[in-house]
Write a protein that holds these residues in place. Structure first.
Motif, short mmCIF file in Angstrom:
data_model
loop_
_atom_site.label_atom_id
_atom_site.label_comp_id
_atom_site.label_asym_id
_atom_site.label_seq_id
_atom_site.Cartn_x
_atom_site.Cartn_y
_atom_site.Cartn_z
N CYS A 33 71.76 13.46 14.05
CA CYS A 33 72.78 14.46 14.76
C CYS A 33 74.25 13.83 14.17
O CYS A 33 74.41 12.60 14.02
N LEU A 35 76.61 14.09 16.01
CA LEU A 35 77.62 14.06 17.12
C LEU A 35 76.87 13.22 18.10
O LEU A 35 75.69 12.70 17.79
N CYS A 37 76.55 13.55 21.86
CA CYS A 37 77.25 13.99 23.27
C CYS A 37 76.73 13.18 24.38
O CYS A 37 75.76 12.70 24.59
N CYS A 40 73.63 14.79 26.11
CA CYS A 40 72.58 14.99 25.15
C CYS A 40 71.19 14.99 25.67
O CYS A 40 70.88 13.99 26.25
N GLY A 82 68.82 16.88 17.48
CA GLY A 82 69.38 16.70 16.35
C GLY A 82 70.29 17.86 15.79
O GLY A 82 70.46 18.53 16.44
N ASN A 110 75.11 22.70 16.48
CA ASN A 110 76.27 22.18 17.21
C ASN A 110 77.90 22.91 16.43
O ASN A 110 78.79 22.70 17.12
#
Ligand code: SF4
Length: 242
Positions: A33, A35, A37, A40, A82, A110
């Motif tokens: 991924c 990001l 988060c 997550c 992901g 995302n």
């Protein structure tokens, strides 16, 4: 970024899912991924494929063989993660073949992508499930220096390619009301688009993540208020996950 076109690093495949777009769908979770988060719920999928990660690499043909087993029972596939758009070239090839089976192809994203670079993927994707993580302080939530592009959302809305927009509701980190107001303004004219408000939860989170989010879980009453806010702006189709 477009990492590899010959194989797809897959962390997991759920044969039948009913929360990843309309109908019964096979969901494919990619590894990697852009990001990171704080909340997550698939933290093991964040790391880009490397020696430490454990994923299975599939060619298009191998993945098609898996999908064909489920084809009689599903409406389509959803690629989640992901971040699926990291693998846009591979997915273009896969989706073209999957469509020949009469199945639809969805991408869960995302929303942080360079539109020009995934234009071919956009073309072959039936619908996107699109996250808007917030309108401010995104670095605190995503631990990356990013800004949300409402341009990407607007573009996909104009193509009728958005099925669902999702916001994980977390207090203290983002301006929740401001975020819901902004998203609602963008989607209110699109009556079929679902706005999913997800109360941040602990499922799948590591101990450190739970520590980080535990004081920021909105109350159920707050979630209902947020739902009312989106409705008052004109969003017709809201799903609130408490
Ligand atoms: S964008 Fe999604 S998969 Fe990536 S870190 Fe955030 S919640 Fe996890």
């Amino acid at each position: 970024m477009d990492i590899n076109r010959n194989t797809l690093p897959v962390k997991d495949i759920i044969p039948f899912a009913n929360v990843d777009g309309s109908g019964n769908r096979t969901t494919i979770f990619v590894q990697g991924c852009n990001l990171n988060c704080i909340y997550c719920h698939n933290p093991e999928t964040i790391k880009l494929p490397c020696e430490e990660t454990e994923e299975t690499k599939y060619t298009v043909e191998q993945l098609l063989d898996v999908i064909k087993q489920y084809a009689p029972y599903i409406r389509g596939i959803t690629v989640s993660g992901g971040e699926a758009t990291l693998y846009s070239s591979f997915l273009v090839d896969l989706f073209k073949e999957v469509k020949k089976l009469g199945l639809t192809c969805y991408v869960d994203t995302n929303g942080i992508f360079n539109r020009e670079k995934i234009i071919n993927l956009i073309e072959v994707t039936d619908k996107f499930l699109f996250d808007i993580k917030g309108i401010n302080n995104l670095e605190r939530v995503t631990r990356k220096s990013i800004e949300h592009s409402f341009d990407n959302l607007e573009y996909l809305l104009s193509l009728n390619k958005i099925e669902e927009v999702r916001t994980v509701c977390i207090e203290d980190y983002i301006d929740l009301e401001g975020t819901i107001r902004e998203v609602s303004k963008h989607i209110k004219e699109y009556g079929d688009v679902i706005y999913k408000l997800i109360r941040v939860h602990y499922r799948g989170l590591t101990k450190d993540q739970i520590k980080a989010v535990k004081d920021s879980v909105p109350s159920k009453e707050k979630m209902i208020e947020l739902e009312r806010l989106a409705k008052s702006i004109g969003v017709k189709n809201i799903v609130t996950i408490l």
